[in-house]
Design a protein around this motif. Sequence first.
Motif, mmCIF file in Angstrom:
data_model
loop_
_atom_site.group_PDB
_atom_site.id
_atom_site.type_symbol
_atom_site.label_atom_id
_atom_site.label_comp_id
_atom_site.label_asym_id
_atom_site.label_seq_id
_atom_site.Cartn_x
_atom_site.Cartn_y
_atom_site.Cartn_z
ATOM 1 N N ILE A 114 0.835 -1.200 0.000
ATOM 2 C CA ILE A 114 0.000 0.000 0.000
ATOM 3 C C ILE A 114 0.871 1.252 0.000
ATOM 4 N N LEU A 115 1.866 1.284 0.877
ATOM 5 C CA LEU A 115 2.744 2.451 0.953
ATOM 6 C C LEU A 115 3.496 2.677 -0.359
ATOM 7 N N HIS A 116 4.005 1.590 -0.943
ATOM 8 C CA HIS A 116 4.721 1.717 -2.214
ATOM 9 C C HIS A 116 3.809 2.258 -3.314
ATOM 10 N N GLU A 117 2.595 1.756 -3.393
ATOM 11 C CA GLU A 117 1.669 2.213 -4.440
ATOM 12 C C GLU A 117 1.243 3.659 -4.231
ATOM 13 N N GLY A 153 3.783 10.441 -5.214
ATOM 14 C CA GLY A 153 5.124 10.990 -5.062
ATOM 15 C C GLY A 153 5.602 11.010 -3.621
ATOM 16 N N TYR A 154 4.700 10.751 -2.693
ATOM 17 C CA TYR A 154 5.014 10.724 -1.263
ATOM 18 C C TYR A 154 3.832 10.091 -0.531
ATOM 19 N N ILE A 155 3.993 9.885 0.776
ATOM 20 C CA ILE A 155 2.901 9.359 1.595
ATOM 21 C C ILE A 155 2.283 10.555 2.319
ATOM 22 N N PRO A 156 1.136 11.049 1.867
ATOM 23 C CA PRO A 156 0.516 12.194 2.541
ATOM 24 C C PRO A 156 0.176 11.850 3.989
ATOM 25 N N PRO A 157 0.551 12.692 4.941
ATOM 26 C CA PRO A 157 0.233 12.414 6.353
ATOM 27 C C PRO A 157 -1.257 12.165 6.584
ATOM 28 N N GLU A 158 -2.098 12.830 5.780
ATOM 29 C CA GLU A 158 -3.549 12.661 5.929
ATOM 30 C C GLU A 158 -4.023 11.276 5.492
ATOM 31 N N SER A 159 -3.157 10.532 4.797
ATOM 32 C CA SER A 159 -3.536 9.184 4.371
ATOM 33 C C SER A 159 -3.279 8.142 5.465
ATOM 34 N N VAL A 160 -2.477 8.487 6.451
ATOM 35 C CA VAL A 160 -2.132 7.532 7.510
ATOM 36 C C VAL A 160 -3.369 7.015 8.243
ATOM 37 N N PRO A 161 -4.317 7.873 8.661
ATOM 38 C CA PRO A 161 -5.512 7.339 9.321
ATOM 39 C C PRO A 161 -6.334 6.423 8.415
ATOM 40 N N VAL A 184 6.384 2.537 10.411
ATOM 41 C CA VAL A 184 6.894 1.882 9.201
ATOM 42 C C VAL A 184 7.338 2.934 8.187
ATOM 43 N N ILE A 185 6.549 3.973 8.016
ATOM 44 C CA ILE A 185 6.901 5.032 7.060
ATOM 45 C C ILE A 185 8.226 5.680 7.449
ATOM 46 N N SER A 186 8.386 5.984 8.725
ATOM 47 C CA SER A 186 9.604 6.677 9.153
ATOM 48 C C SER A 186 10.813 5.745 9.229
ATOM 49 N N PHE A 187 10.598 4.437 9.340
ATOM 50 C CA PHE A 187 11.704 3.476 9.404
ATOM 51 C C PHE A 187 12.403 3.340 8.052
ATOM 52 N N TYR A 188 11.638 3.280 6.982
ATOM 53 C CA TYR A 188 12.202 3.075 5.655
ATOM 54 C C TYR A 188 12.547 4.416 5.008
ATOM 55 N N HIS A 189 13.817 4.592 4.662
ATOM 56 C CA HIS A 189 14.289 5.841 4.063
ATOM 57 C C HIS A 189 13.635 6.124 2.717
ATOM 58 N N TYR A 190 13.150 5.105 2.067
ATOM 59 C CA TYR A 190 12.552 5.260 0.738
ATOM 60 C C TYR A 190 11.298 6.135 0.769
ATOM 61 N N PHE A 191 10.519 6.026 1.835
ATOM 62 C CA PHE A 191 9.233 6.724 1.867
ATOM 63 C C PHE A 191 9.405 8.194 2.226
ATOM 64 N N ARG A 192 8.787 9.039 1.433
ATOM 65 C CA ARG A 192 8.779 10.483 1.674
ATOM 66 C C ARG A 192 7.472 10.840 2.370
ATOM 67 N N GLN A 193 7.531 11.809 3.281
ATOM 68 C CA GLN A 193 6.332 12.273 3.965
ATOM 69 C C GLN A 193 5.964 13.689 3.531
ATOM 70 N N THR A 194 6.718 14.217 2.597
ATOM 71 C CA THR A 194 6.426 15.532 2.038
ATOM 72 C C THR A 194 6.521 15.419 0.519
ATOM 73 N N PRO A 195 5.820 16.260 -0.198
ATOM 74 C CA PRO A 195 5.871 16.189 -1.665
ATOM 75 C C PRO A 195 7.288 16.424 -2.181
ATOM 76 N N PRO A 196 7.705 15.663 -3.177
ATOM 77 C CA PRO A 196 9.030 15.872 -3.750
ATOM 78 C C PRO A 196 9.046 17.081 -4.667
ATOM 79 N N GLY A 197 10.246 17.535 -4.973
ATOM 80 C CA GLY A 197 10.394 18.619 -5.934
ATOM 81 C C GLY A 197 10.118 18.132 -7.345
#
Length: 171
Positions: free
Chosen positions: A29-32, A38-46, A62-75
Amino acid sequence: MSSYREWNLRSVQEIIGSLKDKPGALLPILHEIQKSEGYIPPESVPLIADALQQTRAEIHGVISFYHYFRQTPPGRNQIQICRAEACQARGVRTLEAHAKEKLGIDYHGTTADKEFSLDAVYCLGNCSCGPTIRVGDDIIGRVDNQKFDELVEELSAAPVSLQPISDGEQE
């Protein structure tokens, strides 16, 4: 004018709905979501937590453990610097310091103008040509400070292409 867009609630809901019943659904789910948005929106966590019957803290962990996941929109231009051993042996630490200074951001950061984001990765499979970076889908080897600066200038000069937002369904 910017190509920076908000995340698509409907798309995220569809991803969660289509994968929530699979064993070990959280990472797919997180990867998709990251692939789509482009990132994992914080509002999607709930939404994810409710669908998987987990706590928000578990999902965030889990999101913060894996360096791959962004929590803010990328440039607009996502730059990834390989930090694997082969690239380290070929001088990537000097390139990292230069890139951070040139862009004025650290890893997982995005420039104020939303033009560049910088991330670390741990092998781009181009070991004999390190230091290696990836910009979007392009892998670029033998990157030194001068080559990095030239690339940033070239990317900055590239025209902005606006991406259509599907369904008008924004949140």
